[in-house]
Design a protein around this motif. Structure first.
Motif, mmCIF file in Angstrom:
data_model
loop_
_atom_site.group_PDB
_atom_site.id
_atom_site.type_symbol
_atom_site.label_atom_id
_atom_site.label_comp_id
_atom_site.label_asym_id
_atom_site.label_seq_id
_atom_site.Cartn_x
_atom_site.Cartn_y
_atom_site.Cartn_z
ATOM 1 N N GLY B 11 0.851 -1.186 0.000
ATOM 2 C CA GLY B 11 0.000 0.000 0.000
ATOM 3 C C GLY B 11 0.884 1.232 0.000
ATOM 4 O O GLY B 11 1.011 1.922 -1.012
ATOM 5 N N LYS B 12 1.523 1.474 1.105
ATOM 6 C CA LYS B 12 2.413 2.640 1.207
ATOM 7 C C LYS B 12 3.661 2.416 0.368
ATOM 8 O O LYS B 12 4.215 1.324 0.319
ATOM 9 N N GLY B 13 4.111 3.493 -0.288
ATOM 10 C CA GLY B 13 5.341 3.348 -1.037
ATOM 11 C C GLY B 13 6.533 3.534 -0.115
ATOM 12 O O GLY B 13 6.433 4.133 0.949
ATOM 13 N N GLY B 14 7.664 3.034 -0.558
ATOM 14 C CA GLY B 14 8.908 3.311 0.156
ATOM 15 C C GLY B 14 9.126 2.537 1.445
ATOM 16 O O GLY B 14 10.012 2.864 2.219
ATOM 17 N N ALA B 123 3.413 0.527 -5.486
ATOM 18 C CA ALA B 123 2.718 1.181 -4.373
ATOM 19 C C ALA B 123 1.267 1.430 -4.777
ATOM 20 O O ALA B 123 0.944 1.491 -5.958
ATOM 21 N N ARG B 173 12.445 -2.103 8.681
ATOM 22 C CA ARG B 173 13.077 -0.865 9.128
ATOM 23 C C ARG B 173 12.723 -0.516 10.567
ATOM 24 O O ARG B 173 12.462 0.636 10.901
#
Lengths: 287, 263, 286
Positions: B11-14, B123, B173
């Protein structure tokens, strides 16, 4: 062991040190998998230190015909040379040491992975890819017009086998673009392409003639896209992701640092070479 | 024999989909599996870059779909591994250039000749996302422990549930020191919000940026601490029960990882 | 140029944001292609900084289905209506605009969470932005990642673009693609985000020059990696509220540049003490 290899504008069928029948079966399978894919490509059959029998030669030709491939030459022993003469085929002298190489290859234990047949053919096949690019250009993209022109006499002298591919019209129009091209953009043109500006990574330039970038070439450039191996790529700063000229493809995988001077890329001895602009004339004289 | 077909989405990029796809694929290949990675991000392709294979692209997934080449011609073998191939996305096209059916067919074809097919999803939850999940049978959702990422992951989980795909979660992360100070959600928080089974926890590592810029998956580096972590993820994917490591608080040493879980 | 419209609708007259403007505001889309580079954070912080300079600012979240701008501003509990409600004329624009809780002159038009991007009508979006331009000095549109429908809708109605890029090869490629799609008409300017100077020095990260060697865009600002960002986005308090924070100050400098004030050339706007802080917060190898 690879069965098919790209060599210049055609295919090389590596039959040295292999079981002939098994190899031909694999060849027939490949053609059946993708009919028409290799159509129009000339082929040379390499027998290494050996030679085929007449019957084998016939079988080979038949199988090749099923894929639309014409056998143009043979390489192998003295017997192979004789057979070539008899059948009006070219005899290609194998480079020195290839007999030894073929012998060693035959002795080498088969290192193939235990894969299914379809998995084995998974190896990216540049020979096939190059032939396909030629094929695509022949079939014509919507943006690339086909022109049924016979090859100019000068081109025929250079190559061993007369090219089956379409060549660019004499005095083609040149597409002139001022401005930087960004990733995802592409220019396709019958004729030459000149870009005054940078060509960023992720950009494609495809020309039937030459490609000239008056700036940095960082994307992919394909010159001679309809088969003209004499086409060139020029750039003030040549650091392309990939270069293609006719059916040759080159990518700089090593740590070569792009030179700070203008350079030209061209085909010499069946490979793409990059030379400083002032040396370009010399290379042409040699090849 | 048909492969496991897993889409890696978020869903979220990056948040690390592409990096995860590359490293997980490389790890599985190192363990002897035949792995094909497919980049579904048409127009914004990155999987090839992250693996350093961009210079060898001749054909892409759209050309396979259009029948201009065969799947095997488009596959690029990563020479650093015995059994890792990638099918790159197209760069000069967009996501409307391929249909869900076409994409699913290609994934099926790849599944015939591999053990694992990992699909790197773009994304968002638009057409690109729908294409990417079209051929998949399982999903891995990647998220970071941040509210926005989790919210997006939640939306994606909802969409994946609609297609009844089994889902597992990778929390990427993670910065344990920030969890301790309460500035970052803990893994337990994340799992509870998303109610998805946990597959792996990957700590933040500044080496990742450099290695992706150079096109070398971080798991190639034997000294990387992410290597054993991806290895554990691969083993869990294979069905093994592998406990999540507890870092010893004795090893604190200013490395700041404290007594928090990772792995 | 848009022809100035007479205030005819009720909502135009009654609106808290007041009278029709003489000069149309600037509609700027904040985009990148690549996700996770900081578009939403930039939209929130830049909007805050501009509003603190006295401008009237409207922030529009165009990420339908994956809305986040409201979280970053801490307004998620205050959102009652969203952009599709306005486009579909279920509510007036004023009913949907949420005033920011920290900064006056700043409002938010949130995205819908349970809808899809292709439900947005591009022409209606363009009209909506035009209406906002009549009432606000700046309309900042937070663009979703990608180059699909969401991107196209976010761009509809904008006249300018700010592209946000991180110093990573994949981000640069994606941003380059987006700039190519936008073309020159949007006069794109660049913000480089999440730079880590010590990594650049060690040769482990692209430098500003590396990034702009490909992108070749006017540089609006450079922001260093800021661990506080996560904290502030989790808590809904944009860093631009804190001018003493290096990143907060950087956003103000960017806002000033955007407004045409001649602020000295953007460098990495961080302080020495900050460097030390960065070092200790990032564990791992050095």
């Amino acid at each position: 062991m690879t069965l098919l290899r790209g060599r210049g504008l055609g295919l090389e069928i590596m039959l040295a040190g292999r079981d002939f029948d098994a190899a031909l079966e694999e060849l027939a399978e490949r053609f059946a998998e993708r009919p028409g894919f290799y159509r129009g490509t000339p082929a040379t059959a390499a027998f290494g230190a050996g030679a085929p029998t007449r019957e084998q030669l016939d079988v080979l030709r038949t199988v090749l015909q099923s894929g639309g491939v014409e056998l143009k030459g043979l390489s192998g022993s003295v017997e192979a040379e004789a057979l070539a003469l008899e059948n009006d085929l070219e005899f290609v002298r194998a480079p020195a040491g290839s007999e030894e190489l073929a012998r060693r290859r035959a002795l080498r234990p088969k290192r193939e992975l235990k894969l299914s047949d379809s998995a084995r053919s998974l190896v990216a096949d540049f020979a096939g890819a190059r032939a396909d690019i030629a094929d695509r250009r022949k079939r014509g993209e919507t943006s690339v017009r086909r022109s049924p022109i016979a090859p100019p006499p000068s081109a025929v002298a250079a190559s061993a086998s007369p090219t089956q591919l379409q060549l660019v019209e004499p005095s083609p129009a040149t597409l002139y673009h001022v401005g930087t091209l960004r990733g995802g953009q592409s220019l396709h043109h019958v004729g030459n392409i000149v870009v005054v500006g940078d060509v960023n990574p992720g950009t494609e330039l495809i020309a039937s003639g030459d490609v000239v970038v008056f700036g940095r070439l960082l994307g992919v450039a394909h010159a001679g896209a309809q088969g003209d191996a004499g086409a060139r790529v020029y750039a003030l700063h040549l650091d392309a992701t990939q270069l293609r000229i006719a059916t040759c493809i080159a990518a700089n995988e090593g740590p070569r640092k792009a030179a700070e001077e203008p350079e030209a890329a061209m085909v010499a001895d069946g490979k793409i070479v990059i030379v400083p602009l002032d040396k370009a004339g010399e290379v042409l004289a040699r090849s | 024999m048909s492969a496991r077909r897993i889409v890696i989405t978020s869903g979220k990029g990056g948040v690390g989909k592409t990096t995860t796809t590359a490293n997980l694929g490389a790890t599985l290949a190192k363990r002897g599996k035949r792995v094909i990675l497919i980049d579904a991000d048409i127009g914004l392709r990155n999987l090839d870059l992250v693996l350093g294979l961009e210079k060898r692209i001749v054909f892409d997934v759209v050309e396979v779909a259009e029948g201009r080449c065969q799947l095997r011609q488009a596959l690029i073998k990563d020479k650093r591994f015995e059994t890792l191939w990638i099918l790159p996305a197209a760069q000069t096209r967009d996501k409307d250039s391929i249909t869900e059916e076409q994409f699913a067919a290609i994934v099926a074809e790849a599944a015939e000749v591999a053990d694992f097919v990992l699909i790197d999803c773009p994304a968002g939850i638009e057409r690109g996302f729908r294409n990417a999940i079209a051929g998949a049978k399982e999903a891995i959702v990647v998220t970071t422990p941040e509210v926005s990422a989790i919210r997006d992951a939640d939306r994606v989980v909802g969409k994946l549930n609609e297609k009844q795909l089994p889902i597992r979660l990778i929390v990427n992360r993670l910065r344990p020191e920030m969890v301790r100070t309460g500035d970052m959600l803990s893994v337990d928080d994340v799992c509870e919000i998303l109610s998805v089974e946990l597959l792996g926890i990957v700590p933040d590592d500044e080496e990742v940026i450099d290695t992706t810029n150079r096109g070398e998956p971080v798991v190639l580096d034997e000294t990387s601490r992410l290597r054993p972590i991806y290895d554990k993820i691969a083993r869990r994917l294979d069905g093994e029960i592998v406990p999540f490591t507890n870092f010893d608080s004795q090893g604190f040493l200013g490395r700041l990882f404290g007594a928090l879980k990772a792995g | 140029m848009h022809v100035l419209r007479e205030a005819q609708d009720d909502d135009d007259r009654e609106g808290a944001a007041g009278a029709v403007r003489i000069e149309l505001g600037r509609a700027i889309v904040i985009t990148s292609g690549k996700g996770g580079v900081g578009k939403t954070t930039t939209t929130a912080n830049l909007g805050t900084a501009l509003a603190q300079r006295g401008a009237r600012v409207a922030l529009v979240d165009a990420d339908v289905g994956l809305r986040n701008l409201d979280i970053v501003l801490g307004l998620e509990s205050r959102v009652k209506h969203h952009i599709l409600d306005v486009l579909e004329e279920k509510v007036t624009l004023d009913e949907a605009l949420v005033p920011d809780k920290h900064t006056g002159n700043l409002v938010l038009l949130a995205a819908a969470q349970s809808r899809e991007k292709d439900e947005v009508d591009t022409d209606k979006m363009r009209d909506l932005i035009a209406r906002l331009r009549e009432r606000f000095d700046y309309v900042l549109i937070d663009c979703p990642a990608g180059i699909e429908t969401g991107f196209r809708n976010a761009v509809a109605g904008a006249q300018e673009a700010i592209v946000v890029c991180t110093p990573e090869v994949s981000a640069v490629r994606d941003v380059d693609r987006v700039v190519g799609l936008l073309g020159n008409a949007f006069k794109p300017q660049l913000i480089i985000n999440r730079l880590r100077p010590q990594l650049v020095r060690k040769g482990k990260m692209l430098s500003v020059e590396d990034v702009n060697a490909i992108l070749r865009l006017p540089l609006l600002g450079v922001l260093a990696e800021e661990p506080e960002i996560i904290v502030t986005t989790n808590r809904g308090e944009p860093l631009a509220l804190r001018q003493e924070n290096a990143t907060g100050a950087a956003y103000h400098a960017i806002a000033a540049r955007l407004a045409g004030v001649d602020v000295p050339a953007p460098t990495v706007e961080i302080k020495e003490t900050f460097l030390g802080k960065l070092g200790s917060l990032f564990g791992g190898r050095r």
